[in-house]
Design a protein around this motif. Structure first.
Motif, PDB file in Angstrom:
ATOM      1  N   MET A 191       0.843  -1.193   0.000  1.00  0.00           N
ATOM      2  CA  MET A 191       0.000   0.000   0.000  1.00  0.00           C
ATOM      3  C   MET A 191       0.880   1.246   0.000  1.00  0.00           C
ATOM      4  O   MET A 191       1.815   1.366   0.781  1.00  0.00           O
ATOM      5  N   ARG A 192       0.563   2.193  -0.854  1.00  0.00           N
ATOM      6  CA  ARG A 192       1.335   3.438  -0.903  1.00  0.00           C
ATOM      7  C   ARG A 192       0.897   4.361   0.217  1.00  0.00           C
ATOM      8  O   ARG A 192      -0.300   4.576   0.407  1.00  0.00           O
ATOM      9  N   GLU A 193       1.879   4.910   0.918  1.00  0.00           N
ATOM     10  CA  GLU A 193       1.541   5.852   1.968  1.00  0.00           C
ATOM     11  C   GLU A 193       1.157   7.187   1.346  1.00  0.00           C
ATOM     12  O   GLU A 193       1.726   7.601   0.335  1.00  0.00           O
ATOM     13  N   GLU A 194       0.219   7.867   1.968  1.00  0.00           N
ATOM     14  CA  GLU A 194      -0.187   9.175   1.479  1.00  0.00           C
ATOM     15  C   GLU A 194       0.950  10.164   1.691  1.00  0.00           C
ATOM     16  O   GLU A 194       1.534  10.222   2.767  1.00  0.00           O
ATOM     17  N   ARG A 195       1.225  10.972   0.656  1.00  0.00           N
ATOM     18  CA  ARG A 195       2.319  11.924   0.765  1.00  0.00           C
ATOM     19  C   ARG A 195       1.774  13.249   1.287  1.00  0.00           C
ATOM     20  O   ARG A 195       0.711  13.700   0.868  1.00  0.00           O
ATOM     21  N   ASP A 196       2.517  13.853   2.199  1.00  0.00           N
ATOM     22  CA  ASP A 196       2.102  15.154   2.719  1.00  0.00           C
ATOM     23  C   ASP A 196       2.399  16.207   1.658  1.00  0.00           C
ATOM     24  O   ASP A 196       3.556  16.412   1.298  1.00  0.00           O
ATOM     25  N   PRO A 197       1.368  16.907   1.129  1.00  0.00           N
ATOM     26  CA  PRO A 197       1.626  17.864   0.057  1.00  0.00           C
ATOM     27  C   PRO A 197       2.458  19.057   0.524  1.00  0.00           C
ATOM     28  O   PRO A 197       3.038  19.766  -0.296  1.00  0.00           O
ATOM     29  N   GLY A 198       2.499  19.299   1.831  1.00  0.00           N
ATOM     30  CA  GLY A 198       3.305  20.412   2.339  1.00  0.00           C
ATOM     31  C   GLY A 198       4.758  20.046   2.558  1.00  0.00           C
ATOM     32  O   GLY A 198       5.552  20.896   2.944  1.00  0.00           O
ATOM     33  N   LEU A 199       5.128  18.786   2.310  1.00  0.00           N
ATOM     34  CA  LEU A 199       6.509  18.302   2.479  1.00  0.00           C
ATOM     35  C   LEU A 199       7.065  18.624   3.870  1.00  0.00           C
ATOM     36  O   LEU A 199       8.228  18.989   4.012  1.00  0.00           O
ATOM     37  N   GLN A 200       6.218  18.532   4.880  1.00  0.00           N
ATOM     38  CA  GLN A 200       6.661  18.899   6.234  1.00  0.00           C
ATOM     39  C   GLN A 200       7.848  18.059   6.728  1.00  0.00           C
ATOM     40  O   GLN A 200       8.806  18.633   7.255  1.00  0.00           O
ATOM     41  N   PRO A 201       7.832  16.727   6.584  1.00  0.00           N
ATOM     42  CA  PRO A 201       8.997  15.976   7.077  1.00  0.00           C
ATOM     43  C   PRO A 201      10.284  16.363   6.360  1.00  0.00           C
ATOM     44  O   PRO A 201      11.331  16.492   6.999  1.00  0.00           O
ATOM     45  N   GLU A 202      10.184  16.608   5.033  1.00  0.00           N
ATOM     46  CA  GLU A 202      11.391  16.996   4.285  1.00  0.00           C
ATOM     47  C   GLU A 202      11.921  18.340   4.779  1.00  0.00           C
ATOM     48  O   GLU A 202      13.130  18.523   4.953  1.00  0.00           O
ATOM     49  N   ARG A 203      10.994  19.282   4.991  1.00  0.00           N
ATOM     50  CA  ARG A 203      11.437  20.601   5.456  1.00  0.00           C
ATOM     51  C   ARG A 203      12.082  20.489   6.829  1.00  0.00           C
ATOM     52  O   ARG A 203      13.088  21.164   7.114  1.00  0.00           O
ATOM     53  N   THR A 204      11.505  19.645   7.666  1.00  0.00           N
ATOM     54  CA  THR A 204      12.076  19.480   9.004  1.00  0.00           C
ATOM     55  C   THR A 204      13.451  18.825   8.922  1.00  0.00           C
ATOM     56  O   THR A 204      14.381  19.200   9.637  1.00  0.00           O
ATOM     57  N   ARG A 205      13.571  17.854   7.986  1.00  0.00           N
ATOM     58  CA  ARG A 205      14.870  17.193   7.829  1.00  0.00           C
ATOM     59  C   ARG A 205      15.919  18.209   7.396  1.00  0.00           C
ATOM     60  O   ARG A 205      17.040  18.239   7.905  1.00  0.00           O
ATOM     61  N   LEU A 206      15.553  19.069   6.442  1.00  0.00           N
ATOM     62  CA  LEU A 206      16.507  20.078   5.981  1.00  0.00           C
ATOM     63  C   LEU A 206      16.831  21.074   7.086  1.00  0.00           C
ATOM     64  O   LEU A 206      17.960  21.570   7.165  1.00  0.00           O
ATOM     65  N   ALA A 207      15.842  21.368   7.949  1.00  0.00           N
ATOM     66  CA  ALA A 207      16.116  22.264   9.075  1.00  0.00           C
ATOM     67  C   ALA A 207      17.169  21.647   9.991  1.00  0.00           C
ATOM     68  O   ALA A 207      18.068  22.345  10.477  1.00  0.00           O
ATOM     69  N   TRP A 208      17.082  20.332  10.214  1.00  0.00           N
ATOM     70  CA  TRP A 208      18.116  19.659  11.024  1.00  0.00           C
ATOM     71  C   TRP A 208      19.471  19.754  10.323  1.00  0.00           C
ATOM     72  O   TRP A 208      20.499  19.966  10.967  1.00  0.00           O
ATOM     73  N   ARG A 209      19.476  19.587   8.995  1.00  0.00           N
ATOM     74  CA  ARG A 209      20.748  19.687   8.253  1.00  0.00           C
ATOM     75  C   ARG A 209      21.348  21.086   8.386  1.00  0.00           C
ATOM     76  O   ARG A 209      22.558  21.238   8.617  1.00  0.00           O
ATOM     77  N   ARG A 210      20.503  22.106   8.229  1.00  0.00           N
ATOM     78  CA  ARG A 210      20.997  23.487   8.367  1.00  0.00           C
ATOM     79  C   ARG A 210      21.580  23.707   9.753  1.00  0.00           C
ATOM     80  O   ARG A 210      22.612  24.338   9.908  1.00  0.00           O
ATOM     81  N   THR A 211      20.855  23.191  10.748  1.00  0.00           N
ATOM     82  CA  THR A 211      21.316  23.404  12.122  1.00  0.00           C
ATOM     83  C   THR A 211      22.640  22.679  12.350  1.00  0.00           C
ATOM     84  O   THR A 211      23.530  23.197  13.024  1.00  0.00           O
ATOM     85  N   THR A 212      22.783  21.472  11.773  1.00  0.00           N
ATOM     86  CA  THR A 212      24.057  20.760  11.889  1.00  0.00           C
ATOM     87  C   THR A 212      25.175  21.566  11.246  1.00  0.00           C
ATOM     88  O   THR A 212      26.296  21.641  11.770  1.00  0.00           O
ATOM     89  N   LEU A 213      24.855  22.191  10.107  1.00  0.00           N
ATOM     90  CA  LEU A 213      25.850  23.018   9.416  1.00  0.00           C
ATOM     91  C   LEU A 213      26.270  24.199  10.303  1.00  0.00           C
ATOM     92  O   LEU A 213      27.456  24.507  10.421  1.00  0.00           O
ATOM     93  N   ALA A 214      25.275  24.844  10.934  1.00  0.00           N
ATOM     94  CA  ALA A 214      25.587  25.955  11.830  1.00  0.00           C
ATOM     95  C   ALA A 214      26.468  25.476  12.982  1.00  0.00           C
ATOM     96  O   ALA A 214      27.420  26.161  13.384  1.00  0.00           O
ATOM     97  N   CYS A 215      26.164  24.282  13.491  1.00  0.00           N
ATOM     98  CA  CYS A 215      26.967  23.708  14.583  1.00  0.00           C
ATOM     99  C   CYS A 215      28.384  23.427  14.095  1.00  0.00           C
ATOM    100  O   CYS A 215      29.352  23.636  14.827  1.00  0.00           O
TER     101      CYS A 215
END
Lengths: 102, 136
Positions: free
Chosen positions: A1-25
């Motif tokens: 079964m295919r999982e429904e995709r969040d059209p707002g890409l919230q998990p992806e945006r959150t993942r990138l926020a973690w990446r940015r924060t790691t970069l700042a660190c």
């Protein structure tokens, strides 16, 4: 079964926020290493440099585990422990900075 | 807000950092997208804190001609602000998470305004010190 995709890409945006924060660190940790080793190598300074590197690794581990958790289709909310660990690494880095500057 | 209620609110919030189950026990789980938005806000504050800490290192490293007192003072001001910012990031995240679970209004805060004032003061001080006190 295919999982429904969040059209707002919230998990992806959150993942990138973690990446940015790691970069700042990373930037802060590199500056810390530069400060620690600027005055010529001594035991204290090398130890401080190692502590800063360990804090950076700690942050990296926290971010990486959270990024892995975010791969789920409906990721669970951030736990206070993860949030606290990330903030703790930041605070400890600042304490190291204060010790190095003084 | 009086000082006492601010203090007891702070104590309750700190307890929540260490007893995460108490958050889960309250109210209903919000839409996961709201929690993720709260998480991104937390991370944005953490980046602000890291930038301030990086700024503290930068003052120490890249203004070596400054008099010791000024250099250390400015660096410590930035580092202290960074620490406050990251502690506040966790605190605010917990409070927002709890408010969302209880269906309450999101907490308001005067921290952003205070931070803006502190950053402005440090920036002006740095400009003045660099322009006037270069040789100490």
């Amino acid at each position: 079964m295919r999982e429904e995709r969040d059209p707002g890409l919230q998990p992806e945006r959150t993942r990138l926020a973690w990446r940015r924060t790691t970069l700042a660190c990373t930037v802060a940790a590199v500056l810390a290493a530069k400060t620690a080793l600027a005055g010529g190598p001594s035991v204290t300074r090398v130890v401080m440099c190692a502590v800063c590197a360990a804090l950076w690794l700690g942050f990296l581990a926290v971010a990486q585990s959270r990024i892995r958790a975010l791969a789920a289709p409906r990721p669970a909310a951030l736990t206070p422990r993860t949030a606290g660990a990330a903030a703790l690494c930041t605070v400890a880095l600042a304490v190291c900075a204060a010790a190095l500057v003084l | 807000m009086t000082g006492f209620s601010a203090f007891s609110g702070f104590r309750r919030a700190v307890r929540l950092w260490f007893v995460p189950r108490e958050i889960r026990a309250e109210g209903t789980t919000p839409d996961y997208r709201f929690s993720l938005a709260n998480e991104r806000t937390f991370l944005a504050w953490l980046r602000t804190a890291l930038a301030l800490i990086g700024g503290g290192f930068a003052v120490d490293q890249f203004l070596p001609d400054l008099r010791w007192g000024w250099r250390v003072g400015l660096a410590l001001a930035l580092l202290t602000t960074g620490v406050l910012c990251s502690l506040r990031a966790v605190n605010h995240w917990v409070r927002v998470e709890r408010a969302m679970r209880r269906g309450e209004d999101l907490p308001v805060s005067r921290f952003p305004a205070l931070l803006a004032v502190v950053v402005a003061v440090v920036a002006v001080a740095m400009a003045v010190v660099v322009l006037l006190g270069w040789e100490g």
